[in-house]
Write an enzyme that holds these catalytic residues in place. Structure first.
Site, PDB file in Angstrom:
ATOM      1  N   TRP A 135      -5.662 -27.880   1.291  1.00 39.54           N
ATOM      2  CA  TRP A 135      -4.559 -28.853   1.132  1.00 39.54           C
ATOM      3  C   TRP A 135      -4.602 -29.911   2.235  1.00 39.54           C
ATOM      4  CZ3 TRP A 135      -0.706 -29.531   4.877  1.00 39.54           C
ATOM      5  CH2 TRP A 135      -0.612 -28.551   5.860  1.00 39.54           C
ATOM      6  N   HIS A 229       2.763 -24.796  16.957  1.00 38.04           N
ATOM      7  CA  HIS A 229       2.886 -23.341  16.804  1.00 38.04           C
ATOM      8  C   HIS A 229       1.669 -22.608  17.353  1.00 38.04           C
ATOM      9  CE1 HIS A 229       5.905 -23.437  13.240  1.00 38.04           C
ATOM     10  NE2 HIS A 229       6.516 -23.248  14.395  1.00 38.04           N
ATOM     11  N   TYR A 230       1.943 -21.510  18.053  1.00 38.67           N
ATOM     12  CA  TYR A 230       0.864 -20.583  18.381  1.00 38.67           C
ATOM     13  C   TYR A 230       1.382 -19.172  18.127  1.00 38.67           C
ATOM     14  CZ  TYR A 230      -3.132 -18.335  20.376  1.00 38.67           C
ATOM     15  OH  TYR A 230      -4.269 -17.577  20.532  1.00 38.67           O
ATOM     16  N   PRO A 232      -0.419 -20.617  14.629  1.00 38.36           N
ATOM     17  CA  PRO A 232      -0.019 -21.354  13.425  1.00 38.36           C
ATOM     18  C   PRO A 232      -0.439 -20.558  12.186  1.00 38.36           C
ATOM     19  CG  PRO A 232      -2.105 -22.197  14.230  1.00 38.36           C
ATOM     20  CD  PRO A 232      -1.705 -21.079  15.168  1.00 38.36           C
ATOM     21  N   TYR A 235      -5.196 -23.050  10.970  1.00 36.27           N
ATOM     22  CA  TYR A 235      -5.911 -23.274  12.229  1.00 36.27           C
ATOM     23  C   TYR A 235      -6.634 -24.625  12.228  1.00 36.27           C
ATOM     24  CZ  TYR A 235      -4.769 -18.520  13.510  1.00 36.27           C
ATOM     25  OH  TYR A 235      -4.089 -17.381  13.843  1.00 36.27           O
ATOM     26  N   HIS A 238      -2.208 -29.525  14.289  1.00 37.73           N
ATOM     27  CA  HIS A 238      -1.157 -30.349  13.696  1.00 37.73           C
ATOM     28  C   HIS A 238       0.102 -30.152  14.530  1.00 37.73           C
ATOM     29  CE1 HIS A 238      -0.970 -26.385  11.763  1.00 37.73           C
ATOM     30  NE2 HIS A 238       0.344 -26.551  11.754  1.00 37.73           N
TER      31      HIS A 238
END
Ligand code: M7G
Length: 298
Positions: A135, A229-230, A232, A235, A238
């Protein structure tokens, strides 16, 4: 309508899937006539309506259960009123995937040291990193969501795209603003890969996204959260930009790293994210869970 009410009365309870005081939700698993066709019922207490005086007049019970100085708590009962209403969603017949989605799963806190990252986590990310990224590549390659793009720079090294997250659809409601900035380069899988050489890219993303939000949505940067985010789900680097009014579980402190903090840390120490322990929570549905559980229980 009649049929639906009849069905609810006939619901046979099998198992509690979730009882969440935070979201004021319970989820029950059961069935109606056929035991092999399972049903999920999701009960959620509704937000308060604003008919305050009328509802206060209907209090029939008031039992004090706590008192300390100026702080007092009561259990109250209100007769027949909309403040007691509960929203019910039914899923019937429910697939196993949906049953899993609504089932509370076990979580643990992991303090991921560089050693744990290098010996376990990196290997996992290398295996799965391109999974489910189609996507995102479609957006970068001009094959999807092109009409939604708000800004793009095609440079394969310095470039990035800004567009609405697919959770943000009603553009008239700018208090729900949720944008993503996605880098053109594909070699930064996560926060762990960031180093001093990426500061310029991150600062450009921050500045240009804030400008874009101000121009297109008339929202100043002091109303915008920017975070990474960690771990996310996807990967590929973004950055999330959300309006301060957006209430998302995804921004909880177990996973979110504010962009300004990331830039600051990299300026202080270009190898910060290679050397620092990172804390997060991880659910039992994550493939890394069992390995990390073992390590963190030692
Ligand atoms: P993340 O930090 O990798 O994981 O964020 P999270 O989903 O656990 O937060 C990925 C972000 O991409 C999320 O905010 C998703 O809502 C968003 N997203 C996912 N998909 C599949 C799409 C999509 O197809 N289009 C757009 N525009 N956003 C998506």
């Amino acid at each position: 309508m009649q049929e639906q009410q009849q069905q609810l009365k006939d619901f046979k309870f099998k198992k509690l899937l979730l009882n969440s005081p935070e979201t004021q939700t319970i989820v029950l698993l059961g069935y109606f006539e056929d035991e092999n066709k399972e049903a999920v019922l999701i009960f959620k207490k509704k937000p308060f309506s604003d008919d305050y005086q009328n509802n206060l007049n209907k209090i029939i019970q008031q039992n004090k259960y706590f008192e300390n100085d100026i702080f007092t708590r009561y259990n109250i009962e209100i007769q027949n009123d909309e403040w007691n209403e509960i929203d019910l969603q039914t899923i019937y017949p429910a697939t196993q995937k949906l049953i899993n989605k609504y089932t509370k799963c076990d979580s643990i806190i992991v303090v991921e040291t560089p050693e744990i990252y290098n010996s376990v986590v990196k290997k996992y990310i290398d295996e799965v990193k391109t999974n489910s990224l189609q996507w995102l590549y479609n957006i970068l390659e001009g094959k999807a969501e092109q009409e939604r793009i708000l800004y793009q720079n095609q440079d394969m090294h310095k470039g990035f795209i800004i567009l609405p997250d697919y959770k943000f659809n009603d553009f008239t409601n700018t208090q729900q603003l949720y944008l993503l900035a996605i880098t053109q380069r594909r070699d930064i899988q996560s926060l762990r890969d960031l180093d001093g050489s990426h500061i310029e890219l991150l600062e450009n993303i921050q500045r240009i996204t804030e400008q874009t939000i101000q121009e297109k949505f008339k929202i100043f940067k002091n109303k915008i959260r920017a975070y990474i985010h960690y771990h996310p789900t996807y990967y590929h680097l973004h950055i999330h930009f959300t309006h301060i009014e957006v209430q998302e579980t995804s921004m909880n402190c177990d996973r979110s790293h504010p962009l300004h903090q990331v830039i600051y840390n990299l300026k202080k120490d270009p190898s910060y994210y290679k050397n620092t322990p990172l804390m997060y929570s991880i659910q039992s549905t994550n493939p890394l869970y069992s390995q990390l559980k073992q390590i963190t229980e030692q």
